[in-house]
Design an enzyme around this catalytic site. Structure first.
Site, short mmCIF file in Angstrom:
data_model
loop_
_atom_site.label_atom_id
_atom_site.label_comp_id
_atom_site.label_asym_id
_atom_site.label_seq_id
_atom_site.Cartn_x
_atom_site.Cartn_y
_atom_site.Cartn_z
N HIS A 1 13.28 -9.71 0.63
CA HIS A 1 14.28 -10.75 0.88
C HIS A 1 15.66 -10.34 0.40
O HIS A 1 16.65 -10.96 0.79
CB HIS A 1 13.85 -12.06 0.21
CG HIS A 1 13.58 -11.92 -1.25
ND1 HIS A 1 12.44 -11.32 -1.72
CD2 HIS A 1 14.30 -12.25 -2.34
CE1 HIS A 1 12.46 -11.31 -3.04
NE2 HIS A 1 13.58 -11.86 -3.45
N ASP B 1 9.11 -3.75 -0.72
CA ASP B 1 9.40 -4.34 -2.02
C ASP B 1 10.73 -5.07 -1.98
O ASP B 1 11.69 -4.59 -1.37
CB ASP B 1 9.44 -3.22 -3.07
CG ASP B 1 9.75 -3.74 -4.46
OD1 ASP B 1 8.94 -4.54 -4.97
OD2 ASP B 1 10.81 -3.37 -5.01
N ASP C 1 1.24 -9.08 -9.24
CA ASP C 1 2.28 -9.84 -9.93
C ASP C 1 1.76 -11.17 -10.47
O ASP C 1 2.49 -11.88 -11.17
CB ASP C 1 3.44 -10.14 -8.97
CG ASP C 1 4.17 -8.89 -8.54
OD1 ASP C 1 4.32 -7.98 -9.38
OD2 ASP C 1 4.57 -8.81 -7.36
#
Length: 1521
Positions: free
Chosen positions: A541, A538, A665
């Protein structure tokens, strides 16, 4: 080597060598099943790091890698094992490293650089993928079908069995669980309250959780994936109260103090809106403006945040005054650098900030935490006035101005940050409360404040008040910068889109910075890794790289085969690559719902669909060294199409994709497109050759994206939507995986977009079986009428499998307890019509195929199956066994002139439309045209278009061999193999022909190349690719011709001087070129019979004591070369020295072409070949004729013989100066050495004026003469040469030994130009003519005296053949000078660039008034010739070895320094031969290696003389010890 050996090739400087056509790829080992005989502890792969011989990094080189040395050794990312590289000049270096576990690994190299300093390369990464299995069966990544489930919506455990039965029935084989741990106050699965406890609302304890999860997965044959949340914890996590150092607060991150204060003030402002008379509900932009004005007045102005930025002037001046008044300080003026203008206030302020700031730079911590060292500031002021005798008023005034100047830029920064604060707050409030696409939160209350809290505030267990930064994300942020660190002001500038329920975790630089956090998160990570098959990282980045590495390393300790998935929002493929490499991410998530129209969806499908149909199969071709010391073992290595013993090569590939029709999402099709689009979107994704995924609710047609935070309802299990169609699509994917050895390689796609339609053809390249999909998406419901054009599938049979459309059958009804879908029905529709006419199938879609429909077909290509795949790739090596070297010349090469000669003008090289003519008719011509097309899989190339268009090329490569095979059983056998394969692939459909053609031609080429190398010497068979490529020019250059030969009446194979310029008729065989090329192309390659034939053929034509310049098969030889005889004698010497029983050639008899009195007669005259001489006699005749002096006029002199030469140029004269023993000859009207360009331009007035006459004593001829005398004197001593003396021109005699000594005594005296002018008297020099010192003259007593003193490329020839003539230190100094002055990247400059006559660009077609260059008169006046480069390197190595102790190691071998230095000097040659379509080295280049278009593109002596260098190192006695 193991069958599972993987080759990783490294460049000279240690970087991995990548294949063509992949940019931001990653080195990933094959994701394949374990070997059938695998046992625990066995290596998964053997990775072989291969370095070119004598690479730069080989000098004292060590390869370091963090791959553990054994299965039982734990992986430690920062612990590297060392492997010495070692060095060789002719064999590549191979370091084999077994790999026992999946993971992310790296290597780097440490070596000694040019300046003798230690150099360390950067780290280079490679990933080893995990092996996934279900009940013992391997699951390929591209067969993964993943469904996301939000566990809190499944319901109680009693519902789990039924729920996962449904999931498994839909054909999913992996479940993606959102986090199953205990949730925080927001109830979001991603806001974890306790990482070490499973959700207590589902499981009574952790033990039950593990048992239930494992049982569910086992019962339904499912793999599992879970999110791991490493970046934040729930804002109410109890453990955080005990360990607040786990977050970013004013103590752990003092730079956030101002942001904490701002955040608190904003919350206070939110609570006081009513008291301040401001709106508590924002209904329009006016309300928002009033609020923003209030923030400026009541928050920004009151906070005085500028105090965090600037230096406190009052405090600083007070401290300055104390120092000024303190007489004990003894402060003196600072020594301000001259670069600082003391009168420039900006420069002075900048210097003061650097020099006197306590922090060294402006910081943002506490109010007025920026401070200046007042004593340093005082010293600066004194320096400005250059005096300490100043009043404090003067000091204070200057200091005041400096501080103001420093603060001015800090106030500007503050102003910019305040602008950002206001804008970010305004924009966020607008989105949250006004925008139509925002949540419209309504009234501002304590529970719903004006703006989200950036910090979580609580009282810790230590009783202190804490404010910890909440996590979030930043638009366009640099993922490598921690936005809560001191490198960022994102929290102060309010740039974070914050998650107020999640506290950002602070790992610091390692466990010592936050011990409890590290311990907790490692334990959490390992517990997850023990239970689940994989992780979805999760917020990947935003994960600090070192944290991700450490936690994944910990996870892989307990589950080595952990599958890692991530969704990266890095914004660039380069950054994606960075994360994938470092973390060992296996798959990146990509989203089909990101497409905004059919065209964009088509692009995404194309990107993840797989290789195009008819893709070309990668083959090594000419890019690798072939192990040719034995016959190759079939199938020795993994996944090999080549018959060569070359392991699978590791090359970059794009990160693997998990292509999702919808994620948890994403908005659903019902929101973004239409509900009916669910079906075609799903089918298009399912047909892709990647992992695929979905979210529970997509198949069920949920109406909208569900909120993982606030949603409380449970999943419905009613049968609605496309679940049963998904099951069919997943079954197809399972079948495709089952029939594939390597699903990445075997599956190919063709995607077509036409208006509202997307079609996908998916095919197994090896079996010919496949599937076809027609999908008609429904993005808006307003698509309008369109009928798909008829689909034509050439050579393919088609069967309809199913056709469906999705229809909405009712209104969605919201439920308070159940998550259900929009009522829909999947309707079976008539299959599109299929027509097969014997050649092609035609699919026609009618108007009943509405938007939201799909049709699926199975396909098969008759005749294309595993047997064809096996047939075309096998047998070529066996078929090549009986090919001889001349067969191979015909099979591989033959330029246009040669092919036309062999076919008597009927055949030529092949001409490909829109590409041009191949350079060779043989397989090398096709290889040059095809190799980059194959390596880049360039199916749109001209050659692929041509192969698809017809069978012309297929017929050509077989039929052209008819003229050669009629007299060769070996070639007939190979032609039969080739013909049978070509006939077989003609049956394939046209779109597959390039694939099969490339395969057949490539495999045939490799077999011929292998057989050629196998036929050459043992050193060549195991050498580098470069050496093998050099050696293959021996095959290229020596062949049979109809119109020329070594003899006038027999067809004897002969060597071409170069191709194509010197390939044909009388221009093919040049005496000088033949014997310069002799050793490299005939002796080094062990072509001893050819070597002997060339010696005997030229010996027959000896005349005037010379051998011919142009042989013309002995028919009309021309004698205008003064040097050819000496290279001929050198060749005989080499033959005798290196060929087994080579001395027997001395007794060979040759019949002589001309009478002994040199009378010119035709070759048909009865006197021709009427008497004979032994080679021994021929040798003596050359020496004796030179000793007496040679003088003659060329036979048939005049314009018919040479239209450019003046009449006096036909007069040839050679003599010995018996005072020195040196040989002289020539005149200013002819050019008898290799620098033989005659002026040709009437316009420039150069016709008949040689560019480089080189009359007098040419330096290389003295070396060759000395070498010849040394040779015969040695033979005499051994009883093999009876002649002891020669007669001079005056009738007196001199012994051959005395002649040799005479040269030895006089050579350096007459040729060396001393460095020190004071030594000129010791040498025969004219000081006034010297241009450069420390060199060896090119000539002695030439017609133009200044030409004696020119630095040219000839002196190394003399050094190689007669090194004893040179004083080693002088020789080495001259060579090192030449190394810097005349060495180019490919050739040696033929003239010193400082010389007035230097003209480095050769253009033979130029006809200008320029006397120097017109008609190419400057051929040897600066252009860089390649063949002399070989002699230069040989001399360079030899005299470095003799004279420089650093060039040999303790064993007496050449040192790494010497070998790597040599290798650096031949980088240009390695690149040239690899890139040249002629597969050779050019004759010459223009300045600095620039391509010369008038150069012969492949020249015999260019490659030969570099082979001589290697032969020296293998054979020369200097290097034997």
């Amino acid at each position: 080597m193991s069958k599972r050996t993987i080759l990783l090739r490294l460049s000279n400087t240690g970087e991995p060598v990548n294949s063509e056509g992949v940019s931001n790829g990653i080195f990933i080992l094959p994701p394949i099943a374990l070997a059938n005989d695998y046992s625990e502890g066995d290596a998964l792969f053997h990775l072989v790091f291969q370095l070119n011989a004598a690479s730069t990094v080989a000098r004292d080189g060590t390869l370091l890698t963090n791959v553990p040395k054994s299965h039982d050794t734990p992986f430690k990312r920062h612990s590297h094992n060392e492997y010495p590289i070692g060095s060789s000049f002719h064999k590549d270096v191979a370091i084999s490293i077994p790999i026992y576990r999946p993971g992310s690994y790296n290597y780097f190299i440490r070596y000694t650089g040019k300046d003798d300093a230690t150099v360390t390369t950067e780290k280079f990464y490679f990933n080893v993928p995990p092996v996934l299995t279900i009940k013992g069966e391997h699951v390929a990544f591209n067969s993964l079908n993943i469904e996301t489930v939000v566990s809190k919506w499944i319901g109680p455990l009693s519902e789990w069995e039924k729920f996962f039965t449904r999931v498994a029935d839909k054909g999913y084989n992996m479940i993606h669980f959102t986090p199953l741990q205990e949730r925080g106050s927001s109830d979001s699965p991603y806001s974890i309250y306790d990482q070490l406890r499973f959700d207590p609302t589902i499981f009574k304890d952790n033990e039950q959780a593990v048992t239930v999860i494992n049982k569910i997965l086992e019962n339904h044959g499912l793999l599992s994936l879970t999110d791991v949340v490493w970046n934040h914890t729930a804002d109410n996590s109890e453990w955080l109260r005990e360990y607040p150092d786990s977050g970013y607060n004013a103590e752990t991150a003092p730079h956030l103090t101002s942001a904490i204060e701002l955040d608190g003030k904003l919350l206070e402002f939110s609570n006081k809106l009513k008291d301040l008379g401001l709106p508590t509900e924002i209904n329009n932009n006016h309300d928002l403006g009033v609020i923003v004005d209030g923030i400026s007045k009541h928050v920004i102005d009151e906070l005085k945040l500028w105090e965090y930025y600037v230096f406190n002037k009052e405090t600083t001046l007070e401290e300055l005054k104390k120092n000024y008044n303190d007489t004990t300080c003894n402060i003196t003026p600072v020594d301000i650098p001259n670069s600082v203008n003391k009168g420039d206030l900006k420069q002075l302020a900048h210097y003061t900030l650097d020099f006197a700031s306590l922090a060294g730079k402006p910081i943002l911590e506490k109010r007025f935490s920026n401070k200046l060292d007042s004593s340093k500031l005082l010293g600066i002021v004194y320096a400005v006035f250059n005096s300490t005798d100043l009043s404090f008023e003067v000091v204070a005034e200057k200091a005041n101005s400096i501080i103001d100047e420093i603060n001015s830029s800090l106030y500007a920064t503050y102003d910019d940050d305040v602008r950002s604060i206001k804008k970010q707050v305004e924009d966020r409030i607008r989105y949250m409360r006004l925008d139509g696409n925002g949540p419209k939160l309504g009234p501002i209350t304590a529970e719903s404040p004006l703006i989200e809290a950036y910090f979580t505030r609580f009282t810790g267990k230590d009783g202190k008040e804490w404010a910890l930064a909440n996590n979030g994300w930043i638009w366009g942020g640099n993922p490598l910068v921690d936005f809560a660190s001191s490198e960022s002001k994102a929290y102060l500038r309010r740039e974070v889109i914050v998650w107020s329920d999640c506290v950002k975790l602070r790992y610091g630089s390692g466990p010592e910075d936050s011990p409890h956090l590290w311990e907790r998160m490692i334990k959490y990570t390992q517990e997850c890794a023990k239970i689940f098959s994989g992780f979805r990282i999760d917020n990947c980045h935003s994960t600090p790289l070192h944290v991700g590495e450490a936690l994944l390393d910990a996870a892989r300790e307990v589950n080595p085969n952990l599958y890692i998935v991530a969704e990266l929002f890095s914004g660039s493929e380069e950054m994606d690559k960075f994360f994938v490499e470092r973390l060992g991410i296996n798959t990146l998530i990509r989203e089909a719902m990101q497409a905004w129209n059919v065209q964009e969806l088509s692009r995404l499908v194309h990107k993840h669909g797989g290789r195009p149909i008819g893709s070309l199969t990668w083959l090594p071709l000419d890019d690798f060294a072939f192990p040719a010391d034995k016959e190759p073992v079939k199938g020795k290595y993994l996944d090999s199409y080549t018959e060569m013993e070359i392991p699978k090569v590791l090359t970059k590939q794009a990160p693997h994709a998990l292509f999702m029709d919808c994620t948890h999402d994403n908005e659903t099709p019902a929101q973004k497109r239409t509900p009916e689009d669910t079906l075609p979107n799903a089918a298009l994704v399912a047909f892709c050759s990647s992992a695929i995924g979905s979210v529970y609710g997509y198949d069920e047609i949920f109406p909208k994206l569900l909120n993982v935070v606030h949603e409380k309802r449970k999943y419905s299990l009613e049968d609605n939507g496309i679940g049963h169609v998904k099951a069919k699509l997943h079954a197809i994917r399972k079948d495709l995986a089952a029939e594939s050895e390597d699903i990445l390689r075997d599956h190919e796609m063709y995607i077509h977009h036409e208006g509202q339609y997307i079609t996908i053809q998916r095919q197994n390249a090896r079996t010919g079986k496949g599937w076809f999909l027609i999908a008609r998406p429904k993005f808006s419901g307003r698509e309008g009428h369109q009928t798909l054009s008829p689909v034509i599938l050439s050579g393919t049979t088609v069967k309809s499998e199913f056709s469906y459309t999705l229809k909405v059958t009712g209104e969605y009804k919201d439920s308070d307890s159940i998550l259900a879908g929009i009522p829909t029905k999947v309707e079976e529709i008539p299959s599109p019509d299929i027509e097969f006419n014997g050649k092609e199938s035609i699919i026609r879609v009618n108007d009943s195929f509405t938007t939201g429909s799909i049709a699926v077909f199975s396909t098969e290509i008759p005749g294309v199956d595993l047997s064809l795949d096996k047939f075309v790739k096998e047998g070529a090596v066996e078929a090549s066994i009986d090919l001889d070297l001349y067969d191979l010349n015909a099979l591989l090469y033959r330029c246009s002139a040669e092919e036309r000669d062999a076919s008597f003008g009927k055949e030529d090289v092949y001409d490909i439309p829109n590409y041009g003519k191949l350079v060779y008719a043989g397989l090398e011509g096709w290889n040059s045209a095809l190799k980059h097309v194959i390596w880049q899989n360039d199916l749109g190339s001209a050659i692929c278009d041509h192969i698809r268009a017809g069978e012309w090329a297929l017929d050509y490569i077989v039929n052209r061999l008819d003229i050669y095979s009629k007299n060769s059983k070996g070639l007939t056998k190979f032609q039969d193999w080739l013909r049978s394969r070509i006939e077989a692939i003609k049956k394939a459909p046209y779109f597959l022909r390039p694939h099969y053609f490339g395969l057949v031609v490539g495999i045939a080429y490799e077999a011929a190349r292998f057989r050629a190398l196998r036929s050459l010497g043992p050193n060549i068979q195991v050498a580098t690719n470069f050496i093998q490529s050099l050696a293959l020019t021996s095959i290229q250059m020596i062949g049979k011709m109809n119109n020329t030969s070594l003899l006038p009446t027999e067809q004897v194979p002969c060597i071409a001087a170069g191709l194509p310029h010197f390939s044909n008729d009388y221009m093919r065989c040049w005496g000088r070129d033949v014997f310069i090329s002799f050793r490299g192309l005939m002796l080094v390659t062990e072509r001893y019979d050819d070597a002997k034939e060339h010696i005997l053929g030229f010996a027959k034509t000896l005349k005037h004591g010379l051998i011919p310049n142009l042989l013309d098969a002995g028919r009309n030889p021309r004698y205008n070369a003064r040097d050819a005889a000496w290279f001929f004698l050198q060749a005989i010497q080499e033959y005798v020295t290196y060929v087994p029983n080579g001395e027997k050639i001395l007794d060979e008899k040759v019949t002589r072409r001309f009478p002994l009195d040199d009378t010119y007669i035709p070759h048909t005259d009865k006197r021709a070949f009427s008497y004979e001489s032994s080679i021994r006699e021929v040798i003596y005749e050359i020496l004796s004729r030179h000793a007496k002096g040679i003088k003659y006029r060329e036979a048939n002199a005049g314009p018919n013989l040479d239209s450019q030469m003046k009449d006096e140029g036909f007069n040839v004269e050679v003599n010995i100066d018996w005072s020195t023993g040196l040989v002289y000859g020539g005149s200013q009207s002819n050019c008898g050495t290799w620098m033989d360009k005659m002026g040709e331009s009437e316009k420039a007035g150069s016709k008949g004026v040689p560019g480089t006459p080189r009359d007098g004593a040419a330096i290389e001829l003295q070396g060759l003469l000395k070498s010849a005398l040394r040779f015969v004197n040695k033979l005499n001593k051994e009883g093999l040469f009876d002649y002891k003396e020669v007669e001079k021109s005056d009738g007196s005699k001199i012994s051959l030994k005395d002649w040799e000594q005479l040269i030895q005594d006089n050579f350096e005296k007459h040729f060396y130009v001393p460095v020190d002018a004071s030594e000129d008297g010791k040498y025969d020099v004219d000081s006034s003519l010297i241009n450069r010192r420390g060199i060896y003259k090119d000539l002695h007593r030439s017609g133009k005296p200044y030409e004696d003193y020119q630095l040219r490329a000839n002196f190394p020839i003399a050094m190689c053949v007669a090194p004893e003539l040179f004083t080693p230190d002088k020789a080495l100094a001259a060579l090192r000078l030449a190394d810097g002055v005349i060495r180019g990247p490919i050739g040696l400059r033929t003239l010193d660039p400082s010389d007035y006559n230097y003209r480095p660009y050769y253009n033979n077609s130029e006809d200008s008034t320029d006397f120097a260059t017109s008609k190419g008169r400057n051929y040897h006046q600066g252009p860089e010739w390649v063949w002399v480069f070989g002699y230069f390197l040989r001399a360079f190595v030899l005299f470095n070895y003799i004279e420089d102790k650093d060039c040999k190691n303790d064993k007496g071998d050449l040192s790494d320094r010497m070998l790597t230095g040599l290798n650096e000097r031949i980088q240009g040659h390695q690149k040239w031969i690899k890139e040249s379509p002629w597969a050779g080295l050019t004759e010459l280049t223009n300045k600095d290696g620039e391509l010369c278009h008038d150069s012969s593109p492949t020249q015999a002596w260019s490659t030969s003389c570099l082979l001589d260098l290697y032969y020296d190192l293998w054979q020369d006695t200097h290097y034997k010890h």
